[in-house]
Write a protein that holds these residues in place. Structure first.
Motif, PDB file in Angstrom:
ATOM      1  N   TYR A   1       0.866  -1.182   0.000  1.00  0.00           N
ATOM      2  CA  TYR A   1       0.000   0.000   0.000  1.00  0.00           C
ATOM      3  C   TYR A   1       0.899   1.226   0.000  1.00  0.00           C
TER       4      TYR A   1
ATOM      5  N   ARG B   1       1.853   5.310  -0.987  1.00  0.00           N
ATOM      6  CA  ARG B   1       1.291   6.657  -1.166  1.00  0.00           C
ATOM      7  C   ARG B   1       1.250   7.052  -2.634  1.00  0.00           C
ATOM      8  N   ALA B   2       0.157   7.663  -3.042  1.00  0.00           N
ATOM      9  CA  ALA B   2       0.050   8.151  -4.407  1.00  0.00           C
ATOM     10  C   ALA B   2       0.978   9.338  -4.647  1.00  0.00           C
ATOM     11  N   GLU B   3       1.428   9.972  -3.565  1.00  0.00           N
ATOM     12  CA  GLU B   3       2.308  11.130  -3.714  1.00  0.00           C
ATOM     13  C   GLU B   3       3.715  10.721  -4.136  1.00  0.00           C
ATOM     14  N   TYR B   4       3.951   9.428  -4.245  1.00  0.00           N
ATOM     15  CA  TYR B   4       5.283   8.945  -4.619  1.00  0.00           C
ATOM     16  C   TYR B   4       5.250   8.288  -5.999  1.00  0.00           C
TER      17      TYR B   4
ATOM     18  N   LYS C   1      -1.193  -1.469  -4.281  1.00  0.00           N
ATOM     19  CA  LYS C   1      -2.348  -0.585  -4.092  1.00  0.00           C
ATOM     20  C   LYS C   1      -1.843   0.841  -3.877  1.00  0.00           C
ATOM     21  N   GLU C   2      -2.448   1.774  -4.587  1.00  0.00           N
ATOM     22  CA  GLU C   2      -2.050   3.164  -4.387  1.00  0.00           C
ATOM     23  C   GLU C   2      -2.954   3.816  -3.360  1.00  0.00           C
ATOM     24  N   GLY C   3      -2.350   4.435  -2.363  1.00  0.00           N
ATOM     25  CA  GLY C   3      -3.136   5.178  -1.387  1.00  0.00           C
ATOM     26  C   GLY C   3      -3.747   6.393  -2.075  1.00  0.00           C
ATOM     27  N   ALA C   4      -4.687   7.025  -1.410  1.00  0.00           N
ATOM     28  CA  ALA C   4      -5.353   8.136  -2.063  1.00  0.00           C
ATOM     29  C   ALA C   4      -5.220   9.420  -1.247  1.00  0.00           C
ATOM     30  N   GLY C   5      -4.229   9.445  -0.391  1.00  0.00           N
ATOM     31  CA  GLY C   5      -3.981  10.682   0.330  1.00  0.00           C
ATOM     32  C   GLY C   5      -4.772  10.803   1.616  1.00  0.00           C
TER      33      GLY C   5
ATOM     34  N   ILE D   1      -7.858  -0.519   1.694  1.00  0.00           N
ATOM     35  CA  ILE D   1      -7.652  -1.569   0.677  1.00  0.00           C
ATOM     36  C   ILE D   1      -8.982  -2.217   0.310  1.00  0.00           C
TER      37      ILE D   1
END
Lengths: 587, 167
Positions: free
Chosen positions: A226, A228-231, A267-271, A285
């Motif tokens: 899981y 972070r989407a920021e990465y 899985k990409e987190g959404a912040g 998730i």
């Protein structure tokens, strides 16, 4: 065949932002033009941890190594012509004492491959012993052996709480269930921590290998990462690494002929910061709002889709393959009684060398800040405090600089290890403002489920806000202490329980600064804008005119040899002059 | 009926109809369109057989999702701890003042969207500003001013633009 020389170019987020890919292209072309393409190979590597824009290492065919820092595209011709052709290294670009100092005293286990191997090439990882641990675990060890080895090593969770990893695995395996899951928590949300990003960008396979071994140990069928989407760069490299691992047969059915099958889903987190909390992460998730729930039952018993689930952080998992290969005794030979191995710290703020530092557990804060950190960044601004552990941590003053870094000592001082963010603060930092900053963060990130966190933090924030505006009243400090302790004891999850820490520690160690704001309506550090007058103290001013040059709106009039004059009607109170002034003469 | 700007069937094909597909579905729609339009909420709810409000609650819970279109350039000013103590808030205030927008808003001409982010993980280069996902480290008010001018003037494309740290 003669050995080829190598040119390593650091291309993590830091390198790329400094222009590493442009430098890389220019080098490739120049090598080609100079007929050196068959003697030197250009290799992309991850960031090494020190922020020096573009870092380049030249390794000669006979193994000598030079490091260049802050290389720009204009320097490429000179490096190739002078160094590679004439054999004369370009002295002005060679990494200096700061660079040496930064790496001295470090013990790089987790970061060993960062900046050394190509993160997008699995062969490179394998060539340095990668996936050996997986082979050993699957072929020579039972799952129980693996668990025992990790438990014996004393490895504790690197994400914050410090729970013993082997114990967690054993508990999870102990629950009968149709299936189990293992999750890599790469939702590095702590502002101020970036070791997980660097490991994922620089050495993604070590985390993947650790995850597969964890899966084998607990008997999981599926793993999740899981992130972070920021990465975006970390996500891209993870995707590449997962595909390569699948192609090589390290992920999938019947791995290495062992009969063990395991798949990994990214899985990409959404912040949402709260998703670093394990029950919130599980909810995310599953496709729901990331809200924590009361524990027990712990995820090791009832986790993802109700199945026993282990959640480990990136750095924890990156340690696993090394423990399997080198043994528990090797790992536990370093560290303190209760905290074994190394810890990666993200050193940032007002310190000379910023970056990732990996040291044995038990070194002191002072050794970190004044060793690899190189001391304070700005002349004339003395050390004030170190903020450790992010929004859940605390600010420790100079008197506590000799605190050894281990889970227990930090907790006792009112901070936490957290994920290892370490921000150095100097005299130009206002501690009330720092506390308010963290509160504004946790207020925004509170999921809203429990009242102490949802309402209590807002109340704390309001008081801090008033104080920084010069509207503090008698009794505010006591109120902060009372409410802060109440939230700590009653909030539902880790976010709320630890959110008052920045307030409580700044009150505890910097009470005088709170009092200056409340009683004298003064911000000693010159940060809280409503308390600033934007006046030049002519006793301190050296008439250098730097303030006038940085003013973005031309509100400061200055002539050589005279004091600057600030035009209040034009001033937008941006503080550029205050920050620039070398003499603290504007307040 | 206006054709939807996203192909829901292809999306479902890739991600499936599980509840756990909800976030990846929304992420992909946003990465294509820059935001999640109302029609997408309806379509996703229909395909996953959940209420629209369940899609909406997820959209509004996570900071990543946008319900309105964004400007041509997205400026993210990092307000993580390191950036904060290195003057990130001053930079945010300045950009906000110059563009006349607050966090999450887009300038009237549609050129810039201003966002505050909690941490870009580049703390060693603080304070950090990212324009269109290109990270610029060690910013000052004058450097940011230059960045804004350049992006407003030329249509600087993704990844082509790189600043050098002042030495």
């Amino acid at each position: 065949m003669a050995f080829k020389g190598k040119v390593l170019i650091c291309q993590g987020t830091s390198g790329v932002s400094g222009g590493a890919h442009i430098v890389s292209e220019a080098l490739k072309q120049k090598l080609h033009e100079s007929g050196l393409s068959d003697r030197y190979e250009i290799k992309r590597v991850g960031d090494r941890g020190l922020f020096r824009d573009v870092l380049i290492d030249i390794i000669s065919p006979n193994g000598y190594r030079w490091t260049y820092e802050r290389v720009s595209v204009e320097d490429v011709d000179e490096i190739v012509e002078s160094h590679l052709i004439r054999g004369e290294p370009v002295k002005r670009l060679l990494a200096g004492d700061d660079y040496r100092m930064f790496f001295e005293g470090q013990l790089r286990w987790v970061l060993k491959n960062c900046g050394e191997i190509d993160p997008e090439d699995i062969e490179d990882y394998i060539s340095v012993g990668g996936y050996e641990a997986l082979r050993k675990a699957l072929h020579e060890m039972t799952p129980e052996d693996v668990i025992n080895e990790i438990a014996a090593s004393g490895l504790r969770g690197r994400g914050g709480a410090g729970f013993p990893t082997g114990v967690k695995w054993r508990i999870c395996r102990g629950y009968e269930a149709p299936t189990r899951y293992v999750i890599c928590n790469a939702d590095e949300g702590d502002p101020g921590a970036f070791m997980d990003r660097s490991v994922l960008e620089g050495d993604p396979h070590s985390v993947i290998e650790g995850l597969i071994i964890a899966g084998y140990a607990i008997g999981a069928s599926k793993g999740f990462i899981y992130c972070r989407a920021e990465y975006p760069l970390a996500i891209r490299r993870l995707k590449i690494a997962l595909q390569q691992a699948r192609d090589k047969g390290f992920i999938g059915k019947d791995i290495l002929g062992s009969g063990f099958s395991f798949d990994i889903v990214l899985k990409e987190g959404a912040g949402a910061f709260v998703c670093g909390e394990e029950t919130a992460l599980i909810a995310s998730i599953e496709g729901r709002r990331g809200m924590p729930r009361a524990r027990p039952p712990f995820p090791a018993e009832k986790g993802l889709w109700g199945m026993p689930t282990v959640i480990n952080n990136v750095e924890t998992l990156a340690n696993v393959p090394r423990i399997i290969v080198n043994g528990a005794g090797w790992f536990s030979s370093v560290g303190t009684d209760g905290s074994k191995g190394t810890k990666v710290f993200a050193l940032a703020g007002k310190v000379k060398n910023t970056g990732l530092v990996e040291v044995p557990m038990g070194v002191t804060l002072r050794q970190l800040v004044f060793g690899p950190g190189g001391g304070m960044a700005r002349k004339g601004y003395a050390f004030k405090a170190v903020q450790i552990g992010g929004p859940s941590g605390g600010c420790l003053p100079e008197e506590l600089l000799d605190t050894p870094i281990d889970y227990e000592s930090l907790t006792q001082a009112g901070a936490i290890m957290g994920s290892g963010g370490l921000i150095v603060l100097d005299e130009g930092t206002c501690m009330v403002d720092v506390a308010k900053f963290f509160l504004s963060f946790t207020v925004a990130e509170s999921c809203g489920k429990c009242i102490p966190c949802r309402v209590g933090l807002v109340r704390l924030y309001e008081v801090l806000d008033r104080i920084t505006k010069g509207e503090g009243v008698e009794g505010d400090i006591e109120f902060l202490e009372l409410l802060g302790s109440a939230i700590r004891e009653t909030a539902l999850c880790g976010l709320g329980k630890t959110a008052p820490n920045p307030v409580l520690t700044t009150v505890r160690y910097f009470r005088g600064e709170y009092e200056a704001h409340i009683k004298d309506r003064r911000c000693p550090a010159g940060v809280c804008v409503p308390l600033l007058r934007f006046e030049v103290d002519e006793g301190k001013c050296i008439k250098c005119g730097r303030c006038a040059r940085v003013c973005p709106v031309g509100a400061i009039a200055w002539e050589r040899g005279s004091f600057p004059i600030i035009d209040r009607s034009k001033c937008i109170k941006c503080r550029a002059c205050i920050i620039e002034c070398p003499e603290h003469a504007i307040n | 009926m206006v054709k939807e700007a996203f192909d829901i069937d292809a999306l479902i094909e890739r991600h499936g109809r599980e509840r756990s597909s909800l976030i990846p579905l929304l992420q992909e729609i946003q990465s294509e369109l820059g935001y999640v339009p109302k029609e997408a909420i309806k379509a996703v709810a229909r395909e996953l057989d959940i209420f629209e409000v369940e899609v909406y609650e997820v959209l509004t819970f996570y900071a990543q999702f946008r319900l309105t279109p964004r400007g041509k350039h997205v400026i993210k000013v990092c307000l993580g701890t390191a950036c904060h103590v290195m003057g990130g808030q001053d930079i945010f205030n300045y950009v906000s003042q110059v563009l006349g927008v607050s966090a999450g808003e887009t300038t009237k001409d549609g050129t810039f969207t201003l966002e505050r982010v909690a941490c870009l993980g580049c703390c060693g280069m603080a304070p950090v500003v990212a324009i269109d996902d290109q990270v610029h480290g060690r910013q000052t008010i004058s450097k940011v001013e230059k960045l804004l001018r350049e992006h407003a003037a030329n249509d600087v494309g993704k990844g082509e633009h790189v600043t050098k740290d002042a030495k």
